[in-house]
Each structure stands twice: as C-alpha cells, then as structure tokens.
Design an enzyme around this catalytic site. Structure first.
Site, PDB file in Angstrom:
ATOM      1  N   ALA A  11      50.788  34.598  25.668  1.00  0.00           N
ATOM      2  CA  ALA A  11      49.982  33.371  24.891  1.00  0.00           C
ATOM      3  C   ALA A  11      49.019  32.659  25.778  1.00  0.00           C
ATOM      4  O   ALA A  11      48.930  31.539  25.679  1.00  0.00           O
ATOM      5  CB  ALA A  11      50.665  32.481  23.921  1.00  0.00           C
ATOM      6  N   PHE A  14      27.811  31.119  42.066  1.00  0.00           N
ATOM      7  CA  PHE A  14      29.190  31.601  42.277  1.00  0.00           C
ATOM      8  C   PHE A  14      29.108  32.829  43.027  1.00  0.00           C
ATOM      9  O   PHE A  14      27.891  33.450  43.204  1.00  0.00           O
ATOM     10  CB  PHE A  14      30.137  31.946  40.915  1.00  0.00           C
ATOM     11  CG  PHE A  14      31.295  31.278  40.839  1.00  0.00           C
ATOM     12  CD1 PHE A  14      31.371  29.819  41.006  1.00  0.00           C
ATOM     13  CD2 PHE A  14      32.495  31.826  40.730  1.00  0.00           C
ATOM     14  CE1 PHE A  14      32.584  29.024  40.860  1.00  0.00           C
ATOM     15  CE2 PHE A  14      33.790  31.252  40.460  1.00  0.00           C
ATOM     16  CZ  PHE A  14      33.776  29.981  40.558  1.00  0.00           C
ATOM     17  N   GLN A  28      43.535  40.569  45.172  1.00  0.00           N
ATOM     18  CA  GLN A  28      42.571  39.691  45.778  1.00  0.00           C
ATOM     19  C   GLN A  28      43.394  38.493  46.293  1.00  0.00           C
ATOM     20  O   GLN A  28      44.132  37.875  45.946  1.00  0.00           O
ATOM     21  CB  GLN A  28      41.730  39.182  44.571  1.00  0.00           C
ATOM     22  CG  GLN A  28      40.691  38.300  45.146  1.00  0.00           C
ATOM     23  CD  GLN A  28      39.530  38.060  43.730  1.00  0.00           C
ATOM     24  OE1 GLN A  28      39.584  37.167  43.173  1.00  0.00           O
ATOM     25  NE2 GLN A  28      38.554  38.614  43.991  1.00  0.00           N
ATOM     26  N   HIS A  63      42.163  34.976  47.575  1.00  0.00           N
ATOM     27  CA  HIS A  63      41.061  33.870  47.491  1.00  0.00           C
ATOM     28  C   HIS A  63      40.834  33.311  48.785  1.00  0.00           C
ATOM     29  O   HIS A  63      41.904  32.961  49.403  1.00  0.00           O
ATOM     30  CB  HIS A  63      41.494  32.822  46.133  1.00  0.00           C
ATOM     31  CG  HIS A  63      40.277  31.929  45.865  1.00  0.00           C
ATOM     32  ND1 HIS A  63      39.939  30.973  46.669  1.00  0.00           N
ATOM     33  CD2 HIS A  63      39.720  31.955  44.582  1.00  0.00           C
ATOM     34  CE1 HIS A  63      38.743  30.480  45.730  1.00  0.00           C
ATOM     35  NE2 HIS A  63      38.745  30.910  44.702  1.00  0.00           N
ATOM     36  N   LEU A  77      45.174  26.410  44.973  1.00  0.00           N
ATOM     37  CA  LEU A  77      43.636  26.923  44.793  1.00  0.00           C
ATOM     38  C   LEU A  77      42.656  25.638  44.911  1.00  0.00           C
ATOM     39  O   LEU A  77      42.925  24.637  44.092  1.00  0.00           O
ATOM     40  CB  LEU A  77      43.364  27.527  43.337  1.00  0.00           C
ATOM     41  CG  LEU A  77      42.118  27.982  43.071  1.00  0.00           C
ATOM     42  CD1 LEU A  77      41.780  29.432  43.842  1.00  0.00           C
ATOM     43  CD2 LEU A  77      42.132  28.409  41.465  1.00  0.00           C
ATOM     44  N   GLU A 107      36.137  28.337  43.987  1.00  0.00           N
ATOM     45  CA  GLU A 107      34.873  28.869  44.545  1.00  0.00           C
ATOM     46  C   GLU A 107      33.739  28.003  44.253  1.00  0.00           C
ATOM     47  O   GLU A 107      32.768  27.776  44.772  1.00  0.00           O
ATOM     48  CB  GLU A 107      34.820  30.395  44.243  1.00  0.00           C
ATOM     49  CG  GLU A 107      33.746  31.300  44.776  1.00  0.00           C
ATOM     50  CD  GLU A 107      33.549  32.522  44.407  1.00  0.00           C
ATOM     51  OE1 GLU A 107      32.507  33.112  44.033  1.00  0.00           O
ATOM     52  OE2 GLU A 107      34.755  33.051  44.318  1.00  0.00           O
ATOM     53  N   ARG A 113      34.433  37.471  47.308  1.00  0.00           N
ATOM     54  CA  ARG A 113      35.631  37.079  47.749  1.00  0.00           C
ATOM     55  C   ARG A 113      36.330  37.982  49.019  1.00  0.00           C
ATOM     56  O   ARG A 113      36.909  37.334  49.794  1.00  0.00           O
ATOM     57  CB  ARG A 113      36.705  36.755  46.732  1.00  0.00           C
ATOM     58  CG  ARG A 113      36.368  35.700  45.767  1.00  0.00           C
ATOM     59  CD  ARG A 113      37.210  35.489  44.590  1.00  0.00           C
ATOM     60  NE  ARG A 113      36.901  34.351  43.866  1.00  0.00           N
ATOM     61  CZ  ARG A 113      37.262  33.856  42.644  1.00  0.00           C
ATOM     62  NH1 ARG A 113      38.387  34.572  42.281  1.00  0.00           N
ATOM     63  NH2 ARG A 113      36.959  32.927  42.013  1.00  0.00           N
ATOM     64  N   HIS A 122      45.404  35.884  44.867  1.00  0.00           N
ATOM     65  CA  HIS A 122      44.889  34.946  43.821  1.00  0.00           C
ATOM     66  C   HIS A 122      44.872  35.956  42.402  1.00  0.00           C
ATOM     67  O   HIS A 122      45.281  35.408  41.471  1.00  0.00           O
ATOM     68  CB  HIS A 122      43.637  34.367  43.894  1.00  0.00           C
ATOM     69  CG  HIS A 122      42.998  33.823  43.051  1.00  0.00           C
ATOM     70  ND1 HIS A 122      43.383  32.724  42.248  1.00  0.00           N
ATOM     71  CD2 HIS A 122      41.652  34.017  42.413  1.00  0.00           C
ATOM     72  CE1 HIS A 122      42.680  32.038  41.578  1.00  0.00           C
ATOM     73  NE2 HIS A 122      41.669  33.015  41.477  1.00  0.00           N
ATOM     74  N   ARG A 173      37.266  41.598  42.129  1.00  0.00           N
ATOM     75  CA  ARG A 173      36.603  40.882  41.004  1.00  0.00           C
ATOM     76  C   ARG A 173      35.777  39.825  41.456  1.00  0.00           C
ATOM     77  O   ARG A 173      36.190  39.050  42.560  1.00  0.00           O
ATOM     78  CB  ARG A 173      37.817  40.334  40.361  1.00  0.00           C
ATOM     79  CG  ARG A 173      37.525  39.213  39.216  1.00  0.00           C
ATOM     80  CD  ARG A 173      38.592  38.641  38.359  1.00  0.00           C
ATOM     81  NE  ARG A 173      39.281  37.613  39.095  1.00  0.00           N
ATOM     82  CZ  ARG A 173      38.869  36.500  39.369  1.00  0.00           C
ATOM     83  NH1 ARG A 173      38.011  36.145  38.809  1.00  0.00           N
ATOM     84  NH2 ARG A 173      39.877  35.659  40.050  1.00  0.00           N
TER      85      ARG A 173
END
Length: 665
Positions: A70, A174, A295, A297, A307, A310, A341, A408, A452
């Site tokens: 969810a 970004f 990935q 980060h 985190l 970015e 990244r 990440h 990604r």
C-alpha cells in the site's frame, strides 16, 4: 467479517502447541477500529477452513483483485480497481502512510514546460540514455508520454505542489535531464513539494483511496503466491496482529511490495524494504530481472546513510573534495553535479580512493549548500536542513554536509511489460503469467534499465500502478467467477512459518542478517571485480545454508516480530543471491554495474566506431540484454538466463527509438 475475526481468534487455543500458553485476555478483544475497513467485507465466500492444518486454521476470502502493498504504486492500483467496480483487497504489512514512498524527497518528473519549453520525447530520450540502453523503450515511451497527465491528476487529487510566482507547478533541475535530446542544456522537469514530495504524494493517494470501497487488510504479512497450473490465483498471508492465516483468492493479483535495499548494510531504505514480493515470485518458480543493478545514491549522510535529496544539487548545491575543488567538472564537464547518479557515485568513490576525501579518515566528500540564499534553503529544502542538523550536526547555512554513496534503489525486480503484466521468457518469446501483475520498485518494466534517473521513481509508481488497474479492467469484468484453488493450497507456506516459529538452531536472525548485509556491502558495491564477486557468491551461499540453523525466541503467534523478521530475512536472502550471482556473471560495466576488470559496455555493436561495416555480435557474446534469475529454494542454487532488450517504441512515427551511443554528461 467482524464475526469471522472473532471466530478465528476463538480458535487460538487450538492452534497453540501445549508448551505455549493461551493468549492473554487483552489479545482476544475486538480488532482496533480505523476510519476505514481493515478486515475486509462480509461475504458468503469468507469462511474458516482447517484444510491445511488443524493447528493453523485458515480464513478464506474471495475478491476480484488483491493488491499486495500500500505504498504509492499499491494505493494507485487498489483505488483504480475499486473505481472500476472491482471488489478489491489491499494486503499490507504496514499502515499505508508508513510505506517507504513517504521517504522520497526530490520530486516527480514530467515535461510540463513550466520553467522553459519542454517535450515528453526529450524526457524519453534522457530516460533511455540514463538506463545505459538497457531500458525497454516501449515501456519508457508509455511512462514519459503519460507523465504530464499523471502529475495533473495528482494536482487534481489535491497534492500541494510547490509553485512559481505565476502559480504554476514549480519544477527544479535534476540529474541526467536535458532539453532537445541532450543538445539544449539543463532541463527543469522535476515537479516537487519542497523536499518532501514522497510524503505528500503518499498522503494524497491515501486520502484519495478513502473515496472508494477497497477492503484494507492492514498489518498482514504476505507469505506466498497461490499458484495453480502456472496461473496466479491469489496470496496467503499472516495477520501480524492476531496470528491468523488468511488465503486471498482472486482472479487478479498485483504485487507492489517495493524494493530490497535492506540486503545492504548502509542504505536509505526503511527496515521494511525486504523484497517480499520479489521473493514470493522467486519461490513460485518465476524469474526476477536485472537484480544486479543496484543504485547507489551519491549523497547519503556519512555515518548514517540518511538520504540527502538530489534536489540539493538541483537547487545549486555542489560537491567538493578536501582541496575545495568542484570535482564533478572533471568527470562530467557539461552536467557537472547534475550528471546521472551512477556517474556521480563513481566519481565520488574515485576522489576518495585517490586521497582527496574529507575528514580525518579521508573517507567522504562534502555537499556544499551554504553559498545558497538562506530563504531558498528554508523554502525549497526545509527537510534537508533539519535532517542534516539531526544526523550530521551541520547547519547547512554555514557548513557543508559530509556525504557518501549509499544504496538507494533497485532497478531490477519482477519482469513486466508496459501494461504491468508479469512475464516470463520461453523459447525466445515473452509470455504473460495469467492473473499476476507488478508495479513500482518491486517490478522491472524495464523503464530504468541499468540506472534510474532521479525523480522517475515516483512517476513509475503512479503510471504503472494505474496501468495495472487499466489492464485488469480491459481484460476482466467485476464479479466474474474466481478460479478455484486446491484445498491444501498454501500448506508449504504454513509449514515454513511453523518451522521458523519453533526454530531452535544456533544462529540468531539478526546475526545472519548482519552477515548478509556486510557481505553485500563489501562484495557488491559501487565498483566490483570478478574475484571479490566470486568470494561474495561463496559467502552468501554459505549464509543461505545457515538459514537452516536459525534460532528464534518468541514462540507466540500474536505480534511475533521475531517471526516476521525471520520471514523477511528469507526474502532478503533470495534477493541478495540473485543480485550477486547476476553481478558476477555480467562481464561488462553498464549503468550502476561497474566492473573494474571489465570497464566498458559490451553491446551488439561497437558504438564508439562507425556502424558501417560492423557485424552484429551474437546474443551470447554481448551484454545488452536483461538477466533473468531463478533460485532453487531448497539448495540456494542460482540459474541465470537472458532476454533481449526491447528497442522499439509503441509508435515509431510518434516517438522514434533512441539507438545506443557512448554515454557521457
């Protein structure tokens, strides 16, 4: 349904072994009351069965569709199905707003053109390039074309996007985003809610979901898929609150369980990111895809792993080394700190390796923000300012944040087509698994390929969560007969649960989990080599064997978190095995998979040279292909197969495919 729950709880004494005391009276009261239905609807098909075990009677449910998870993807799929008239269950081990979508910070990409002229085809190009040409271009076409409408839909649902002075949705820069197919400079494509976009998106979707008659089963841990003759016919789950076992029989099952970041020691993921759906698919004998692509980060807080979005660099932040250099100018002369990244993470690692790291140990770099106006930091990055103070003791208006690449995101997952249908690859062709869908980080569509782009993950959630609902609505009708299952369906899952509940070996769950995480952290990191990967494969295989000797301490069945964490460890181990074996086998560097002993991409052609006169390499001799991994659950043996990347778009006249090229920023 309340009567069924009460009845199932009254059976508790029958379930417990003689050595275990009956539940305390406090545990036998009615379920907690929420402002929406959490235990499902009353219907004639809901009944208690002892067909699996007299010790663990099972509560059976019947729905048109069941969604597992969810978070953003699961909620969008669930209320999309309910909106279309399907009797839908949403099974989740967390209250919806505790899902990990809440932790996303930066934003959601869409070519709205609010800051400058933009085009979704440019977004498409950037995503294909960012994937290092491992992404399936039909799925990327679908996602990027749908992106503007998806963001406007969220705005209509009430998502409070940050605004420009003109009242338009604010869009920040970004990494890896460009204009005019990489020739027009930096794009501002990332729609955001300050630096708390995931929090806002999840609460917006949750609020929207309350409009619909979806049956939520909150704090139910999905154990396994119910498969019959190659078809998925639902899931079996454990109610964590009271220990009841539930089978959800449905014609359509959607997996939206998120990633498996907790296979690593240092990661930005919640402790609940344990790859449950990925592991369920593996146990069902189906493949997972591209799990070797993990990935890192670039900016996790040094020592904490939290985190740092970015968006900090999108707002003008820069990375510096111990000499005060803006070192990204060396590695990505055009994009600099806003390269993709994987490029930034590798560049940071090289700086540290070559002795230009910061701090007494020279083992991190700095993210500098204090040259930015304090008002900009307060309005655009309020959460980061708070996080940096709490976890690094840093006032971002005066000093830099110590950062280090941190796990990440998982680009790989359950293979699907752009419609959300889970697929396998048989005799050279993709085959749909009837009744099974996946979306979000649990899935591999594959829109992210080998790497990604930042802010494409929230887009992935809403686009493909909606796609699953649309596909089911196109192929099924509400109220159609639900396929039957065997009376003992799920007995292996219950037997495994019982074994773990009374496990009396020599190794604690926490000890085995730590061994796995440290092995992954040291053997499958930003840079990888063959010998280290081989050693990691051997270590992980041994740890997998150690699972047979686990020791659990809680023998109860009510809120047994020891049991749940052990079930999660089993799931993590299946994901970790496929990740490291896939990485060892892939003899090239592509996207987030960087091999020091194979430093270049190995494609079907050598794209550093003119294609004229070249012969295409055979499929077996190049690596521009998806990894499909299978695990023998009993032995832990990993088998790898491969399927081709889809290079065609949904409509070549409307959107031309992007041929591979040398990737630079």
């Amino acid at each position: 349904m309340a009567a069924v729950v009460a009845a199932s709880r009254s059976l508790a004494k029958c379930w417990l072994r003689p050595a275990v005391r009956a539940w305390p009276a406090a545990c036998q009261t009615h379920a907690r009351n929420f402002h929406f239905t959490v235990d499902g609807k009353k219907n004639a098909s809901t009944k208690v069965s002892d067909s699996i075990s007299t010790q663990y009677p099972v509560v059976d449910h019947e729905f048109d569709a069941v969604v597992v998870g969810a978070g953003g993807a699961g909620l969008r799929a669930a209320f999309g199905l309910s909106e279309a008239g399907f009797n839908t269950a949403c099974v989740t081990k967390l209250f919806p707003t505790r899902s990990h979508t809440v932790a996303a910070q930066g934003g959601i990409n869409a070519a709205l053109g609010n800051m400058e002229d933009d085009n979704w085809r440019w977004h498409f190009y950037d995503t294909v390039k960012g994937s290092d040409w491992l992404g399936d271009q039909d799925a990327i076409h679908y996602m990027t074309e749908q992106a503007p409408a998806a963001v406007i839909e969220l705005e209509n649902y009430g998502m409070p996007f940050s605004r420009t002075e003109e009242g338009k949705i604010y869009q920040r820069a970004f990494g890896g985003q460009s204009l005019q197919f990489g020739k027009g400079g930096q794009a501002h494509r990332c729609c955001c809610v300050a630096d708390r976009t995931g929090h806002s998106l999840l609460h917006t979707l949750y609020g929207r979901s309350l409009r619909y008659d979806t049956s939520y089963f909150v704090e139910y841990f999905a154990l396994d898929l119910l498969m019959e003759n190659g078809e998925c016919r639902g899931v079996i789950a454990l109610c964590i609150e009271d220990g009841t076992i539930h089978r959800f029989r449905a014609k359509n099952t959607v997996i939206a369980t998120g990633g498996y970041g907790r296979t690593y020691f240092s990661c930005t993921s919640a402790h609940t990111s344990t790859g449950d759906g990925t592991a369920m698919v593996t146990r069902a004998g189906l493949p997972c895809q591209d799990l070797e692509f993990v990935q890192f980060h670039p900016t996790g807080i040094y020592g904490a792993g939290c985190l740092i979005t970015e968006g900090c660099r999108g707002e003008g932040g820069i990375l510096i080394n111990s000499q005060g250099e803006r070192f990204m100018e060396r590695y990505a002369p055009v994009a600099k700190d806003l390269a993709s990244r994987d490029v930034v993470s590798r560049s940071m690692t090289i700086e540290i390796r070559e002795g230009r790291g910061c701090g007494p140990e020279k083992d991190h770099v700095y993210l500098q923000l204090h040259h930015l106006p304090p008002q900009q930091l307060a309005t655009r990055l309020p959460g980061i300012s708070e996080t940096a103070m709490i976890f690094a003791g840093v006032d971002v208006t005066k000093e830099p944040i110590p950062v280090l690449p941190t796990v990440h995101y998982n680009m790989g997952g359950i293979p699907t087509n752009y419609k959300g249908q889970v697929i396998t690859h048989v005799n050279g062709e993709d085959k749909v698994v009837p009744g099974l869908y996946a979306c979000g980080e649990a899935a591999s569509a594959s829109v992210h390929g080998a790497n990604r782009l930042g802010a494409n993950s929230l887009l992935d959630l809403v686009v493909f969560g909606r796609a699953c609902a649309l596909t089911i609505a196109e192929t099924c009708k509400p109220g159609e007969p639900v396929p039957s299952i065997k009376p003992n369906a799920g007995e292996e899952s219950v037997a495994n649960l019982d074994k773990l509940r009374f496990a009396d070996g020599t190794i604690r769950t926490s000890e085995a989990r730590l061994n796995m995480q440290k092995t992954m952290q040291s053997h499958a990191a930003v840079f990888r080599t063959g010998s280290i990967l081989q050693e990691g494969c051997e270590k992980l295989s041994q740890i997998y064997c150690d699972l047979a000797h686990l020791k659990t301490f809680d023998r109860g069945i009510v809120w047994n978190t020891d049991l749940v964490e052990t079930l999660e460890l089993q799931n993590l181990m299946l994901c970790a095995l496929q990740t490291i074996y896939g990485a060892e086998a892939r003899k090239e560097s592509r996207g987030a998979h960087a091999r020091e002993d194979y430093k270049f991409r190995i494609d079907d052609f050598d794209y550093s040279k003119p294609l004229q006169g070249q012969q295409k390499r055979p499929f077996e001799e190049h690596w521009r292909k998806h990894t499909l991994s299978y695990v023998d659950v009993k032995s832990g043996k990993v088998t790898l197969k491969y399927r081709p990347v889809i290079d065609r778009t949904l409509n070549e006249e409307d959107c031309s495919s992007v041929p591979p090229a040398i990737r630079s920023y």
